[in-house]
Design an enzyme around this catalytic site. Sequence first.
Site, PDB file in Angstrom:
ATOM      1  N   CYS A  85       0.856  -1.192   0.000  1.00 32.27           N
ATOM      2  CA  CYS A  85       0.000   0.000   0.000  1.00 32.27           C
ATOM      3  C   CYS A  85       0.882   1.228   0.000  1.00 32.27           C
ATOM      4  O   CYS A  85       1.368   1.658   1.039  1.00 32.27           O
ATOM      5  CB  CYS A  85      -0.922   0.014   1.219  1.00 32.27           C
ATOM      6  SG  CYS A  85      -1.930   1.500   1.337  1.00 32.27           S
ATOM      7  N   ARG A 170      -6.632 -10.842  12.703  1.00 27.07           N
ATOM      8  CA  ARG A 170      -5.821 -10.268  11.629  1.00 27.07           C
ATOM      9  C   ARG A 170      -6.757  -9.812  10.500  1.00 27.07           C
ATOM     10  O   ARG A 170      -6.938 -10.496   9.508  1.00 27.07           O
ATOM     11  CB  ARG A 170      -4.836 -11.320  11.107  1.00 27.07           C
ATOM     12  CG  ARG A 170      -3.859 -10.854  10.042  1.00 27.07           C
ATOM     13  CD  ARG A 170      -3.070 -12.023   9.488  1.00 27.07           C
ATOM     14  NE  ARG A 170      -2.047 -11.582   8.563  1.00 27.07           N
ATOM     15  CZ  ARG A 170      -0.837 -11.165   8.918  1.00 27.07           C
ATOM     16  NH1 ARG A 170      -0.501 -11.137  10.184  1.00 27.07           N
ATOM     17  NH2 ARG A 170       0.046 -10.788   8.006  1.00 27.07           N
ATOM     18  N   ARG A 172      -7.968  -8.191   7.302  1.00 31.56           N
ATOM     19  CA  ARG A 172      -7.420  -7.756   6.020  1.00 31.56           C
ATOM     20  C   ARG A 172      -8.574  -7.546   5.048  1.00 31.56           C
ATOM     21  O   ARG A 172      -9.623  -8.174   5.160  1.00 31.56           O
ATOM     22  CB  ARG A 172      -6.446  -8.795   5.451  1.00 31.56           C
ATOM     23  CG  ARG A 172      -5.160  -8.952   6.264  1.00 31.56           C
ATOM     24  CD  ARG A 172      -4.318  -7.698   6.189  1.00 31.56           C
ATOM     25  NE  ARG A 172      -3.019  -7.836   6.821  1.00 31.56           N
ATOM     26  CZ  ARG A 172      -2.762  -7.534   8.084  1.00 31.56           C
ATOM     27  NH1 ARG A 172      -3.735  -7.093   8.872  1.00 31.56           N
ATOM     28  NH2 ARG A 172      -1.546  -7.659   8.578  1.00 31.56           N
TER      29      ARG A 172
END
Length: 429
Positions: A85, A170, A172
């Site tokens: 990113c 986590r 995402r």
Amino acid sequence: MTNKKIKFVDLFAGIGGFHQALKFVAQDNNIDIECVFVSEIDKYAIETYTHNFNYDKNQIINIRDIDNIEKDVPEHDFLFAGFPCQTFSNAGNKKGFLDEIRGTLFFEIAKILNEKKPKYILLENVKHIIKHDNGETWKIINNKLKEIGYLIPKKPLVLSPHNFGIPQERERVFIPGVLKSKIAENIDEIDLEEDINKYKKNFNSDNFIQEKNKIYNNILETKINEKYLLKNNANGSYLQKVFDAWNEFLQNVKKPLNRTLPVIWLKELTQTYELNPELMTHWRYKYISDMRDIYKNNKIFIDSWFKKHDPLSWKIREQKFEWQAGKDINDIKESFIQLRQSGIRCKRPVKFPTLVAMVQIPIIFDNTLKEWRYLTPRETANLQSFPKTFKLHNELNTSNDDYYSYKQFGNSVNVEIIKIIQKTLLDNY
């Protein structure tokens, strides 16, 4: 599934989480797969990739090194990319359908997609990208994929391993897509959520004993090399003393009624300066107010505790304590510890904190060994759903250096989630 053979491209491949997931899908559904192009720049990740997949390391390249990447990538059916990113600049009045993302690594993906038009895509990134630049980055990515001709979900697909019974938090964001011109349906978007939800498993965070037992059975190893014991690591004895001191603090201070221990900053705990909520952020004012209440109601014990342990002589990191394990647990040994740059964070023992590339390795108290220890590289591989047959970098490296293994699994996608999305996409379209 109608596909008998799938050719795929693995961009920003890391150690091959997308590749491993598709191998599972192929094995379960009698599909042949062929990886026709891989890009990666980390030489250690490349070593791990090539030892686990039949791919020549000399053919794994940096896509920035190719002038006409869209021409040089072979024809393929599926494109994977866990792309970095990077900052997306404001487009202003620039014209041209790719101008707004020129210079970013997403631009390389867009060039390939525009030229090769694979039927399927699956991209992955951190959840923060949705809000990056006030949502402009996310909007640009989505608009570009649609302009190229891809159908994607209407809203961001945000998933975490713990949604599927894997004890790691986590989150995402994933972007699955299918080329509109290659499907019969006349639709404007794809919707995989209902089918993906069928794979989700109830995660009982309240019953920490039951969930912790699952972790010991499914994630943690039974044979542990002594090098992973905290006492055998640099500063290990110091950290054990710090943990013992904080455990004494946790077990002896009176907490607010029906509440757990607030965040404790030792340098702020005993301060007496006047608080002005108008000159402080709301969260800081609340933290300090809560700490002062703790000190006021436990002054005798805390003063004695300071004298006994001299905690202001500790390193700054160990002077901040965040108890996130709940009010029904009162023993630090029952928590999972993450040593963050900002302090000691104790998590509820039902799911591990997000594995990160910065190598903040979770610490547990091993009830079998009766010792504090770090998670092993193999255990971090288990948390990322890699098979037991997957060779870790520390198993390939003659120096037996664990650093790169920890880093690689901190950077990796979770294989189980990728497998579920791949299968759902292939089954539905």
